[in-house]
Enzyme design. Structure first.
Site, PDB file in Angstrom:
ATOM      1  CD  GLU A 338       2.786  -2.186  12.533  1.00 13.64           C
ATOM      2  OE1 GLU A 338       1.837  -1.888  11.778  1.00 13.64           O
ATOM      3  OE2 GLU A 338       3.358  -3.273  12.480  1.00 13.64           O
ATOM      4  CG  ASP A 342      -0.022   0.433  11.092  1.00 15.24           C
ATOM      5  OD1 ASP A 342       0.072  -0.579  10.374  1.00 15.24           O
ATOM      6  OD2 ASP A 342       0.106   0.398  12.330  1.00 15.24           O
ATOM      7  CB  SER A 605       1.566  -4.836  10.247  1.00 15.07           C
ATOM      8  OG  SER A 605       1.732  -5.115  11.606  1.00 15.07           O
TER       9      SER A 605
END
Length: 765
Positions: A338, A342, A605
């Site tokens: 994640e 990002d 995401s």
């Protein structure tokens, strides 16, 4: 704003030492002029622990249907809880008025942002009331670590036994979806004298949300096909082929920054010198990443000349509360996918921006959002703050206690008042975002991401490119990759990202059926339910936050009283798993010509940090025009611009509504700010396991699966619907529609046109 990291905070000693009888707003900031926020302390009686008042809805109501598996031992540490405070109605009204003025170009307070100290002095709780609450916590044996500058949160630690005695609630253990959790089994009580200033305690349960991305896949590039071959696990390979999969051959597609730059037209802004330079994007995380990943990504896709920077750190309060410890992950074997996603894909859209990876350890806190919440909260209360925050985590409001939800909304309202633009992923499991990687069951199938339903952030949903289902790939993509591995030729028509049989576009294009008939037919060939899924971009109405005025002004706005999600959408994934984005990770670094395996990933995401990157380009463009580089919450402006293109909620539709339909592709859409996504929807599959005796409301059941995923006995399978007795285009939760919709909000954007329209709206030269 400055971009260096600075230690910040307010000591508890200072809070206790300053006890004025009347608290006045600061006069140093013109934004605060004329605001009436002076008030007397509200704690006026002796704080007596024998006279208590219950605080309603301060435990998770969903646990009322479950039997605890045991009690938590009194000696169990409860670290870094937060006593969440309630401002007066006068100050709440004043804050709402200020934020509205800060977003109104005609107001003298337009873009007059406040600091955390000003926010606390003007909109926080009186120092004497904070002192009273703090003294009570100490008297109960708790360790008080500090008061946040916003004067709305007190950080404290103790044990489960102290929680039981002070707040009169038992910490118990529960098993939910095969995972063990702790939570308070009943509502809390506090001394009646504190009732007017205490909302509750954030940190009494550990139902933390998961990152909102699809399970990453390891893939090897094939130069002859210009595609990636996914290296399947033995379990996946053993599955029978999906009878209704997309009929593609030669591997899957891995999108790179160039592709998204072309599709959403950020490349035109780069040509004008707008790359996000001077703007800081913070991604908030609960686990770190290998520091070599980001430079590898920048090098692989030739982004180094734009001058972006990268910093990974733990945002602290000072004097230190100790609530943000290093979560680790800065090595190839333990890093968070994640966090990699990002940081890299915010850079993909804004290659000149400063990227802050702000991480805090979940283990250091029992707060609902753990490290993610703490990282964001500490940044917002800092003297050195980012221009933009992206958060790619989520859980439904049904899994969020009232104090935690209040704290989340407080945090984003403070960010908005300070000028920080916040973007939050809306979820990856259709109409209920709590089931990423699993299937909606046992709770209402319609919910919304509690981290995104604040009226002070922008919720970002997920889209899919329509070319694969339509058979038009050659029209929008080159058959060979260019020097930076891209192939996109132009904007590509989009539909809602939905991998289930509820995907109306897939049902129509593949077998010419409705979604319901598609699902029923699939069940004949898939009797074990191997391909039942809830995976889709998420959207839905809040059951907590009311609809802000700016969300009512555009065509298609839901006729409800709820804050609705999403606001906008960008690429999140694809039906059939054909399209992904490429990551450069520590374990699978990118190499020239992809001679070694890479990781592919998808999900909302991805959508949120990409929109954060687009916002950085907007911010730099406005800054270059002499305006503030900070825009606060982007949503109010986005809806105003959409009203110009889609029309208002009543009256005739303007010609631009049809003209800017995403299905038009590049035909006639060159001047559109938004691409209105009108096909598809995020109604997905949901189940009800008969043996568990737990109902799944908002699910229209169309069939039964035997022995589903090891559960003995029948499992009902259905599609999410606002009416469980029928399923059609009106009840499906939710269908894409002209204007705004629960499926994709306002749609996606043309970044170059968005900046032009934004500048016009704020009267920029």
């Amino acid at each position: 704003m400055k971009t260096e990291h600075v230690m910040i905070g307010v000591s508890i000693a200072a809070a206790l030492a300053t006890l004025p009888s009347i608290v006045l707003a600061s006069a140093s900031n013109a934004a605060l002029d004329g605001l009436n926020t002076a008030e007397a302390p509200r704690v006026t009686q002796t704080v007596d622990n024998r006279v208590v008042s219950a605080l309603g809805n301060t435990h998770l109501s969903l646990l009322d249907q479950m039997k605890p598996t045991g009690s938590v031992a009194d000696s169990t540490p409860m670290n870094h809880m937060q006593l969440v405070l309630q401002r007066s109605s006068l100050r709440a009204s004043a804050l709402e008025s200020l934020i509205a003025a800060q977003h109104n170009p005609a107001s003298s307070k337009f873009h007059k942002w406040v600091t955390p100290a000003e926010f606390g002095a003007t909109f926080g709780v009186a120092d004497s009331d904070i002192a009273a609450a703090t003294s009570w916590l100490v008297s109960q044996g708790f360790t008080v670590h500090g008061v946040y500058p916003n004067k709305m949160q007190i950080d404290f630690s103790g044990t489960a036994g102290q929680v039981r005695q002070a707040f009169r609630t038992q910490e118990s253990r529960y098993t939910v979806n095969k995972v063990s959790h702790i939570a308070n089994s009943g509502d809390i009580s506090v001394p009646a004298a504190l009732r007017s200033v205490v909302v509750g305690v954030a940190g009494l349960n550990d139902f933390r949300p998961q990152p909102l991305h699809k399970q990453p896949q390891v893939a090897q590039f094939n130069a002859s096909t210009q595609r990636f071959k996914i290296q399947q696990s033995s379990a996946a390979a053993a599955k029978k082929p999906n009878p209704f999969a997309v009929p593609f051959t030669g591997g899957v597609r891995g999108f790179v920054p160039y592709d998204m730059n072309v599709i959403y037209n950020t490349s035109a802004l780069y040509s004008a010198g707008l790359t996000g330079s001077g703007i800081t994007i913070a991604v908030v995380e609960d686990l770190g990443m290998d520091n070599s990943d980001w430079p590898n990504f920048v090098s692989q896709f030739n982004l180094g000349s734009y001058g972006g920077t990268f910093l990974q750190f733990q945002p602290q309060l000072s004097p230190s509360t100790g609530n943000c410890t290093d979560p680790g992950g800065e090595d190839p074997f333990s890093e968070s996918i994640e966090t990699v996603l990002d940081s890299e894909w915010s850079t993909a859209m804004a290659p000149g921006a400063n990227i802050w990876v702000a991480t805090c350890n979940d283990a250091g806190s029992t707060n609902f959002f753990g490290g993610v919440f703490t990282a964001a909260d500490n940044l917002i209360n800092s003297t050195s703050r980012p221009n933009i925050i992206s958060a790619s985590y989520g859980y439904g409001e049904g899994f969020t206690d009232s104090a935690s939800k209040f704290a989340i909304d407080l945090m984003w309202a403070q960010a908005d008042a300070e000028g920080i633009s916040v973007f939050v992923s809306t979820g990856d499991s259709g109409s209920n975002p709590s089931f990423n990687g699993s299937i909606i069951n046992g709770v209402p199938a319609i919910d919304a991401n509690s981290f995104a339903t604040s009226p002070n952030d922008t919720g970002v949903g997920g889209t899919d490119t329509a070319d694969v289902l339509d058979g038009t790939t050659s029209k929008y993509f080159s058959s060979t990759l260019n020097s930076v591995y891209g192939s996109a030729l132009s904007y590509v028509p989009e539909i809602t990202w939905n991998t289930s049989c509820g995907n109306t576009r897939a049902a129509k294009d593949l077998v010419n059926l409705t979604a319901l008939k598609f699902c029923k037919t699939a069940l004949i060939y898939d009797p074990n339910g191997d391909y039942v899924t809830s995976e889709s971009g998420s959207g839905g109405p809040s059951s907590v936050d009311i609809k802000p005025s700016w969300q009512r002004i555009v065509r298609g706005a839901a006729k409800d009283q709820s804050r609705d999600l999403p606001d906008v959408s960008l690429f999140g994934g694809s039906y059939g798993g054909y399209s992904w984005v490429i990551l450069c990770t520590g374990f699978y670094p990118c190499t020239t010509n992809f001679t070694s395996p890479v990781e592919l990933v998808a999900g909302t995401s991805l959508s949120s940090p990409m929109f954060a990157g687009i916002q950085a380009l907007i911010d730099q463009g406005l800054s270059n025009a002499g305006l503030s580089p900070n825009q606060g919450n982007a949503a109010p402006t986005l809806y105003e611009l959409a009203r110009s293109e889609y029309g208002g909620p009543t009256g005739s539709a303007p010609a631009s509504l049809a003209k800017c339909d995403s299905d038009n592709g590049t035909k006639g859409t060159s001047k559109c700010v938004f691409y209105n996504i009108t096909d598809g929807g995020n109604s997905t599959q949901c189940i009800q396991i008969v043996a568990f005796a737990q109902t799944t409301p908002d699910c229209y059941f169309y069939g039964t699966i035997q022995n589903f995923e090891g559960f003995y006995g029948p499992t009902q399978v259905g599609l999410t619907s606002s009416d469980a007795t029928k399923y059609n285009s009106t009840t499906a939760a939710f269908a894409a529609r002209p204007g705004w919709s629960f499926a994709n909000g306002l749609g996606s954007v043309n970044a170059n046109n968005l900046l032009s329209a934004w500048k016009k709206f704020v009267n920029a030269p």
